[in-house]
Design a protein around this motif. Structure first.
Motif, PDB file in Angstrom:
ATOM      1  N   SER A   1      17.797 101.448  66.549  1.00  0.00           N
ATOM      2  CA  SER A   1      17.690 102.036  67.887  1.00  0.00           C
ATOM      3  C   SER A   1      17.335 103.522  67.832  1.00  0.00           C
ATOM      4  CB  SER A   1      18.998 101.823  68.658  1.00  0.00           C
ATOM      5  OG  SER A   1      20.111 102.158  67.837  1.00  0.00           O
TER       6      SER A   1
ATOM      7  N   TRP B   1      26.205 103.783  59.523  1.00  0.00           N
ATOM      8  CA  TRP B   1      25.182 102.725  59.713  1.00  0.00           C
ATOM      9  C   TRP B   1      23.779 103.297  59.469  1.00  0.00           C
ATOM     10  CZ3 TRP B   1      22.132 102.512  64.501  1.00  0.00           C
ATOM     11  CH2 TRP B   1      21.313 101.382  64.594  1.00  0.00           C
TER      12      TRP B   1
ATOM     13  N   LEU C   1      28.661 102.592  71.516  1.00  0.00           N
ATOM     14  CA  LEU C   1      28.982 103.258  70.251  1.00  0.00           C
ATOM     15  C   LEU C   1      28.944 104.767  70.432  1.00  0.00           C
ATOM     16  CD1 LEU C   1      26.859 101.145  67.694  1.00  0.00           C
ATOM     17  CD2 LEU C   1      29.233 100.797  68.464  1.00  0.00           C
TER      18      LEU C   1
ATOM     19  N   GLN D   1      22.798 102.882  76.978  1.00  0.00           N
ATOM     20  CA  GLN D   1      21.743 103.128  75.991  1.00  0.00           C
ATOM     21  C   GLN D   1      20.798 104.219  76.516  1.00  0.00           C
ATOM     22  OE1 GLN D   1      20.644 100.772  72.889  1.00  0.00           O
ATOM     23  NE2 GLN D   1      22.833 101.174  72.880  1.00  0.00           N
TER      24      GLN D   1
ATOM     25  N   ARG E   1      17.950  87.316  78.116  1.00  0.00           N
ATOM     26  CA  ARG E   1      18.154  86.905  76.726  1.00  0.00           C
ATOM     27  C   ARG E   1      19.470  86.143  76.577  1.00  0.00           C
ATOM     28  NH1 ARG E   1      18.042  91.602  72.244  1.00  0.00           N
ATOM     29  NH2 ARG E   1      19.856  92.300  73.447  1.00  0.00           N
TER      30      ARG E   1
ATOM     31  N   LYS F   1      12.346  95.690  69.761  1.00  0.00           N
ATOM     32  CA  LYS F   1      12.284  96.148  68.360  1.00  0.00           C
ATOM     33  C   LYS F   1      12.080  94.971  67.393  1.00  0.00           C
ATOM     34  CE  LYS F   1      16.326  98.229  68.697  1.00  0.00           C
ATOM     35  NZ  LYS F   1      16.592  98.127  70.140  1.00  0.00           N
TER      36      LYS F   1
ATOM     37  N   HIS G   1      25.152  96.708  61.037  1.00  0.00           N
ATOM     38  CA  HIS G   1      26.286  97.286  61.756  1.00  0.00           C
ATOM     39  C   HIS G   1      27.570  96.704  61.175  1.00  0.00           C
ATOM     40  CE1 HIS G   1      24.866  99.762  65.036  1.00  0.00           C
ATOM     41  NE2 HIS G   1      24.012  98.852  65.458  1.00  0.00           N
TER      42      HIS G   1
ATOM     43  N   LEU H   1      18.456 106.319  68.808  1.00  0.00           N
ATOM     44  CA  LEU H   1      18.330 106.802  70.184  1.00  0.00           C
ATOM     45  C   LEU H   1      18.218 108.327  70.286  1.00  0.00           C
ATOM     46  CD1 LEU H   1      20.983 104.473  71.904  1.00  0.00           C
ATOM     47  CD2 LEU H   1      18.486 104.223  71.944  1.00  0.00           C
TER      48      LEU H   1
ATOM     49  N   ALA I   1      18.393  98.979  73.536  1.00  0.00           N
ATOM     50  CA  ALA I   1      18.587  97.523  73.480  1.00  0.00           C
ATOM     51  C   ALA I   1      17.576  96.805  74.363  1.00  0.00           C
ATOM     52  CB  ALA I   1      20.003  97.182  73.937  1.00  0.00           C
TER      53      ALA I   1
ATOM     54  N   ASP J   1      20.194  95.765  63.011  1.00  0.00           N
ATOM     55  CA  ASP J   1      21.434  95.308  63.642  1.00  0.00           C
ATOM     56  C   ASP J   1      22.314  94.513  62.672  1.00  0.00           C
ATOM     57  OD1 ASP J   1      21.109  96.506  66.073  1.00  0.00           O
ATOM     58  OD2 ASP J   1      20.158  94.767  67.025  1.00  0.00           O
TER      59      ASP J   1
ATOM     60  N   ARG K   1      28.031 105.601  64.466  1.00  0.00           N
ATOM     61  CA  ARG K   1      26.655 105.328  64.006  1.00  0.00           C
ATOM     62  C   ARG K   1      26.288 105.997  62.685  1.00  0.00           C
ATOM     63  NH1 ARG K   1      25.123 106.272  70.019  1.00  0.00           N
ATOM     64  NH2 ARG K   1      24.666 104.187  70.813  1.00  0.00           N
TER      65      ARG K   1
ATOM     66  N   MET L   1      30.415  96.718  70.821  1.00  0.00           N
ATOM     67  CA  MET L   1      29.274  96.492  71.731  1.00  0.00           C
ATOM     68  C   MET L   1      29.470  95.197  72.520  1.00  0.00           C
ATOM     69  SD  MET L   1      25.923  97.876  69.695  1.00  0.00           S
ATOM     70  CE  MET L   1      26.228  97.318  68.043  1.00  0.00           C
TER      71      MET L   1
ATOM     72  N   HIS M   1      23.163  86.655  72.829  1.00  0.00           N
ATOM     73  CA  HIS M   1      23.197  87.937  72.104  1.00  0.00           C
ATOM     74  C   HIS M   1      24.420  88.720  72.554  1.00  0.00           C
ATOM     75  CE1 HIS M   1      21.976  91.813  70.453  1.00  0.00           C
ATOM     76  NE2 HIS M   1      20.949  91.224  69.852  1.00  0.00           N
ATOM     77  N   TYR M   2      25.054  89.422  71.581  1.00  0.00           N
ATOM     78  CA  TYR M   2      26.287  90.156  71.928  1.00  0.00           C
ATOM     79  C   TYR M   2      26.039  91.320  72.887  1.00  0.00           C
ATOM     80  CZ  TYR M   2      24.647  93.415  68.299  1.00  0.00           C
ATOM     81  OH  TYR M   2      23.896  94.290  67.560  1.00  0.00           O
ATOM     82  N   MET M   3      24.816  91.816  72.919  1.00  0.00           N
ATOM     83  CA  MET M   3      24.528  92.999  73.747  1.00  0.00           C
ATOM     84  C   MET M   3      24.148  92.533  75.152  1.00  0.00           C
ATOM     85  SD  MET M   3      24.537  96.182  72.765  1.00  0.00           S
ATOM     86  CE  MET M   3      23.906  97.830  73.104  1.00  0.00           C
TER      87      MET M   3
HETATM   88  O1  LIG Z   1      22.706 102.442  68.582  1.00  0.00           O
HETATM   89  C1  LIG Z   1      23.163 101.496  69.214  1.00  0.00           C
HETATM   90  O2  LIG Z   1      23.790 101.581  70.271  1.00  0.00           O
HETATM   91  C2  LIG Z   1      22.953 100.105  68.678  1.00  0.00           C
HETATM   92  O3  LIG Z   1      22.120 100.122  67.557  1.00  0.00           O
HETATM   93  C3  LIG Z   1      22.337  99.221  69.711  1.00  0.00           C
HETATM   94  O4  LIG Z   1      21.088  99.722  70.081  1.00  0.00           O
HETATM   95  C4  LIG Z   1      22.317  97.779  69.255  1.00  0.00           C
HETATM   96  O5  LIG Z   1      22.379  97.617  67.882  1.00  0.00           O
HETATM   97  C5  LIG Z   1      21.164  96.953  69.701  1.00  0.00           C
HETATM   98  O6  LIG Z   1      20.567  97.381  70.826  1.00  0.00           O
HETATM   99  C6  LIG Z   1      21.573  95.505  69.757  1.00  0.00           C
HETATM  100  O7  LIG Z   1      21.383  94.946  70.975  1.00  0.00           O
END
Ligand SMILES: O=C(O)[C@H](O)[C@@H](O)[C@H](O)[C@H](O)CO
Ligand SMILES: Nc1ncnc2c1ncn2[C@@H]1O[C@H](COP(=O)(O)OP(=O)(O)OP(=O)(O)O)[C@@H](O)[C@H]1O
Length: 227
Positions: A125, A96, A88, A179, A166, A52, A74, A127, A48, A71, A93, A82, A169-171
């Motif tokens: 993301s 998604w 998550l 993350q 920022r 991106k 989701h 990750l 996050a 995003d 995930r 989140m 934004h919800y994050m």
């Molecule tokens: O895999 C994840 O945990 C999510 O995709 C996040 O990364 C959010 O979608 C993104 O960062 C929004 O802020």
């Protein structure tokens, strides 16, 4: 709950297909002066706040490619989680990730590169390696599809600052730590990942990412020519 998808490893696609042609006059549908018959999925990845959306919009606009904001796909339950500061899980995930893969392929369906876009830019993301493997499945059933990851690398401290600054934004910045806890940075072994350092200013990072993508495409073309 969905089981973790098991996929075999995938080799980089850049060595697997035949290039059709390189434009002599530099004019090409993808703005790179290069035309091939492949369909490239450029996935802009990272935790996050790494940039991106900012980078993907720049690439899509400059290269005249469709842009998919991951995003937006989701499910509401994930967004609620989140927003409530709960990270998550893998189970949250899987669907998604599959949806994003399908969405990227949908941009190509029913069209060859003469008629459809030569690529698509997707934010996700992605990750962990197993998440990237889910997207890599896009190339399994269509030998013309090439998957590339552009990993935006930053320190946790930098992302904390950027997410904190920022608005709307919800994050929230409290999620940045989780993350990084989930993050498995791409390694050389994965073969299809570009790494872009995002410590610089936004224009610098956008330029770096664009240069990396162009270089990767040139490498792809050269490898195809050598076949
Ligand atoms: O895999 C994840 O945990 C999510 O995709 C996040 O990364 C959010 O979608 C993104 O960062 C929004 O802020
Ligand atoms: N290189 C940069 N320097 C300074 N600020 C940046 C840079 N890149 C992005 N930002 C800012 O950092 C914030 C996060 O950027 P952006 O929304 O593009 O990241 P993201 O990875 O898409 O985030 P998320 O996954 O949380 O949606 C934004 O406020 C953006 O304006």
């Amino acid at each position: 709950m969905l089981a973790s998808p098991q996929q075999p490893p995938i080799m980089p696609h850049s060595t697997q297909h035949n290039l059709m042609s390189i434009h002599q006059n530099g004019a090409s549908p993808n703005g790179l002066g290069v035309v091939d018959q492949h369909k490239h999925i450029w996935i802009i990845t990272g935790p996050a706040g790494c940039g991106k959306s900012t980078v993907a919009q720049h690439l899509a606009q400059t290269l005249a490619l469709p842009y998919i904001e991951g995003d937006e796909f989701h499910p509401p339950a994930n967004i609620d989680k989140m927003a409530a500061g709960v990270p998550l899980t893998d189970a949250d995930r899987w669907d998604w990730l599959i949806l994003l893969r399908q969405e990227a392929l949908a941009r190509f369906s029913g069209c060859d590169t003469a008629n459809g876009p030569p690529g698509v830019v997707l934010t996700c993301s992605a990750l962990k390696k197993k998440y990237r493997d889910v997207i890599r499945v896009a190339a399994y059933h269509d030998s013309l599809v090439c998957v590339h990851f552009v990993y935006l690398r930053a320190t946790e401290e930098v992302l904390m600052q950027r997410v904190k600054a920022r608005q709307g934004h919800y994050m929230k910045d409290s999620m940045v730590k989780s993350q990084f806890a989930s993050l498995e940075e791409p390694t050389r072994d994965e073969g299809d990942c570009l790494i872009v350092d995002v410590a610089g200013t936004m224009p610098e990072v956008q330029d770096l990412a664009l240069t990396s993508v162009k270089e990767a495409l040139k490498t792809h073309v050269a490898a195809e020519n050598d076949r």
